[in-house]
Design a protein around this motif. Sequence first.
Motif, PDB file in Angstrom:
ATOM      1  N   ASN A 237       7.194  16.991   4.219  1.00 22.11           N
ATOM      2  CA  ASN A 237       5.609  17.392   4.867  1.00 22.11           C
ATOM      3  C   ASN A 237       5.375  16.887   5.910  1.00 22.11           C
ATOM      4  O   ASN A 237       5.316  15.466   5.702  1.00 22.11           O
ATOM      5  N   ARG A 238       4.062  17.565   6.388  1.00 21.84           N
ATOM      6  CA  ARG A 238       2.983  16.184   7.246  1.00 21.84           C
ATOM      7  C   ARG A 238       1.918  16.063   5.729  1.00 21.84           C
ATOM      8  O   ARG A 238       1.450  16.539   5.356  1.00 21.84           O
ATOM      9  N   GLY A 239       1.558  14.672   6.620  1.00 24.27           N
ATOM     10  CA  GLY A 239       0.222  14.238   5.615  1.00 24.27           C
ATOM     11  C   GLY A 239       0.500  12.586   5.966  1.00 24.27           C
ATOM     12  O   GLY A 239       0.017  11.892   7.000  1.00 24.27           O
ATOM     13  N   PRO A 240       0.180  11.540   4.437  1.00 27.49           N
ATOM     14  CA  PRO A 240       0.418  10.432   4.738  1.00 27.49           C
ATOM     15  C   PRO A 240       2.106  10.592   5.700  1.00 27.49           C
ATOM     16  O   PRO A 240       2.472  10.482   5.603  1.00 27.49           O
ATOM     17  N   LEU A 241       1.993   9.582   6.443  1.00 26.70           N
ATOM     18  CA  LEU A 241       2.719   8.807   7.256  1.00 26.70           C
ATOM     19  C   LEU A 241       3.346   7.625   6.874  1.00 26.70           C
ATOM     20  O   LEU A 241       5.161   7.560   6.859  1.00 26.70           O
ATOM     21  N   PHE A 242       3.099   6.776   6.460  1.00 23.12           N
ATOM     22  CA  PHE A 242       3.555   5.913   5.428  1.00 23.12           C
ATOM     23  C   PHE A 242       3.908   5.948   3.702  1.00 23.12           C
ATOM     24  O   PHE A 242       2.861   6.226   3.193  1.00 23.12           O
ATOM     25  N   LEU A 243       5.313   6.184   3.630  1.00 21.99           N
ATOM     26  CA  LEU A 243       5.359   6.886   2.039  1.00 21.99           C
ATOM     27  C   LEU A 243       6.201   5.100   1.611  1.00 21.99           C
ATOM     28  O   LEU A 243       6.895   4.381   1.521  1.00 21.99           O
ATOM     29  N   SER A 244       5.371   5.642   0.213  1.00 24.14           N
ATOM     30  CA  SER A 244       7.219   4.137  -0.699  1.00 24.14           C
ATOM     31  C   SER A 244       8.474   4.341  -0.587  1.00 24.14           C
ATOM     32  O   SER A 244       8.829   5.985  -0.688  1.00 24.14           O
ATOM     33  N   GLU A 245       9.334   4.067  -0.692  1.00 25.77           N
ATOM     34  CA  GLU A 245      10.375   3.615  -0.492  1.00 25.77           C
ATOM     35  C   GLU A 245      11.691   3.230  -1.911  1.00 25.77           C
ATOM     36  O   GLU A 245      12.560   3.814  -2.367  1.00 25.77           O
ATOM     37  N   SER A 246      10.155   3.093  -3.071  1.00 25.95           N
ATOM     38  CA  SER A 246      10.274   2.504  -4.539  1.00 25.95           C
ATOM     39  C   SER A 246      11.055   3.591  -5.778  1.00 25.95           C
ATOM     40  O   SER A 246      10.761   5.070  -5.267  1.00 25.95           O
ATOM     41  N   ARG A 247      11.994   3.407  -6.463  1.00 24.23           N
ATOM     42  CA  ARG A 247      12.299   4.385  -7.691  1.00 24.23           C
ATOM     43  C   ARG A 247      10.773   5.325  -8.221  1.00 24.23           C
ATOM     44  O   ARG A 247      10.993   6.435  -8.509  1.00 24.23           O
ATOM     45  N   ARG A 248      10.486   4.316  -8.421  1.00 30.48           N
ATOM     46  CA  ARG A 248       8.778   4.283  -9.263  1.00 30.48           C
ATOM     47  C   ARG A 248       8.086   5.866  -8.992  1.00 30.48           C
ATOM     48  O   ARG A 248       7.542   6.269  -9.210  1.00 30.48           O
ATOM     49  N   ASN A 249       8.063   5.133  -6.770  1.00 36.42           N
ATOM     50  CA  ASN A 249       6.496   6.098  -6.652  1.00 36.42           C
ATOM     51  C   ASN A 249       7.653   6.883  -5.559  1.00 36.42           C
ATOM     52  O   ASN A 249       6.223   6.946  -4.574  1.00 36.42           O
ATOM     53  N   ARG A 250       8.180   6.898  -5.749  1.00 33.25           N
ATOM     54  CA  ARG A 250       8.773   7.399  -3.787  1.00 33.25           C
ATOM     55  C   ARG A 250       8.773   8.995  -3.777  1.00 33.25           C
ATOM     56  O   ARG A 250       7.854   9.274  -4.311  1.00 33.25           O
ATOM     57  N   SER A 251       8.118   8.308  -1.907  1.00 36.34           N
ATOM     58  CA  SER A 251       7.243   9.827  -1.315  1.00 36.34           C
ATOM     59  C   SER A 251       5.705   9.493  -1.071  1.00 36.34           C
ATOM     60  O   SER A 251       5.407   9.941  -0.938  1.00 36.34           O
ATOM     61  N   MET A 252       5.341   8.920  -2.410  1.00 35.21           N
ATOM     62  CA  MET A 252       3.489   8.735  -2.618  1.00 35.21           C
ATOM     63  C   MET A 252       3.551   7.277  -1.622  1.00 35.21           C
ATOM     64  O   MET A 252       3.894   7.078  -1.144  1.00 35.21           O
ATOM     65  N   PRO A 253       2.306   7.922  -1.293  1.00 33.37           N
ATOM     66  CA  PRO A 253       1.466   6.908  -0.156  1.00 33.37           C
ATOM     67  C   PRO A 253       1.863   5.842  -0.289  1.00 33.37           C
ATOM     68  O   PRO A 253       1.295   5.798  -1.610  1.00 33.37           O
ATOM     69  N   ILE A 254       1.844   4.874  -0.106  1.00 27.98           N
ATOM     70  CA  ILE A 254       1.849   4.039  -0.138  1.00 27.98           C
ATOM     71  C   ILE A 254       0.414   2.829   0.084  1.00 27.98           C
ATOM     72  O   ILE A 254      -0.551   3.614   0.133  1.00 27.98           O
ATOM     73  N   SER A 255       0.596   2.105  -0.762  1.00 25.30           N
ATOM     74  CA  SER A 255      -1.397   1.911  -1.432  1.00 25.30           C
ATOM     75  C   SER A 255      -1.228   0.384  -0.099  1.00 25.30           C
ATOM     76  O   SER A 255      -0.225  -0.316   0.303  1.00 25.30           O
TER      77      SER A 255
END
Length: 350
Positions: A237-255
């Motif tokens: 999906n288009r949207g936030p470029l940088f995504l979390s790669e961790s299991r807990r927050n996988r594919s969520m925008p990086i903070s």
Amino acid sequence: MDTNWIQRFPLLYALPAAEHWFSIQINLGLANATIDAYGRNLVDYLRFCLQQSMVIETATREHIAHYVHHLANQPLARPTAERQVGLANATMQQRLVTVRLFYDFLVEEGIRTQDNPVRRGVYTPYKGFAGYRDRGLIPHYQKLPWIPSDEDWNQLMTYLKTETLRNRLMFALSYDAGLRREEVCSLQTGDIDPSRRLITLRAEATKGRRSRVVPYSVATGELYMAYLRQRQSLSRNRGPLFLSESRRNRSMPISIWTWSKAVQTIARKAELLRFTSHTLRHLCLTDLARAGWDIHEIAQFAGHRHTDTTLIYIHLSGRDLADRFQRSMNSIHVQRLALLHGITSTIDPN
């Protein structure tokens, strides 16, 4: 109510007045980094008040003086050779500004009947002191920002090679375009034009709420294309470029906190503890000055409203100044010798 802020600052939300003030800051649409700084600073003050059994609403100037003493003498988590205890002057100033704003709110809301206990200095640059001569609680020092040497940079690159593709790209973009950590973390897939290698920084994602367009290098462009292919495994999906790669927050925008921790990890491995995510911006703007960019060009590139702000970021090292001084003196020396030669050549040898 944003549950992320509640989880991050539970102590702040335990006090109704603090929660009310903090919610107002969020609703005003301030940058996340500013809100985070307000939250951390106020929590630090609230924790101190609890430890000292202080009634927050009725604190006096004496109580604030105790807090300043606490800031100036608390042990550091990472002591340096220059300072073993006490926060940096800029950090202390930031803490006191937050506390002062909080007490301004308490006075305005009628929760506090006395004046604001945090004394406000009325000195402003170029205007001097308006009215009577009053100063803030602590003196304000403006130190030069630290930037890595060429040797430090090479050392960083050694450890950066072992990082994930995402972190390498974020590192490269932060330096290439002189981005703040909030700006790089809030990039959207549609903000980057790979055909022209340009980044559009949306106004709502910048500190000064001013949009700008900045370029990036060919090498960074190659990293970007490689990361896009890897990103597809997290989200198409288009949207936030940088995504979390961790299991807990996988594919969520990086903070911004995740990014800061990633940079700290790299700096720790390279034994450069003074290196932060903002150092990349300092270094970028300094390198542009070294390359001969005009101060107004750098200000526009950085998104600064005034060149005074740009001058805080830009500084040349002692070695840079020494080299420039030597080149200037050599040039003057040649000119003087030429003039001297002109004088002596007119002397009659007889």
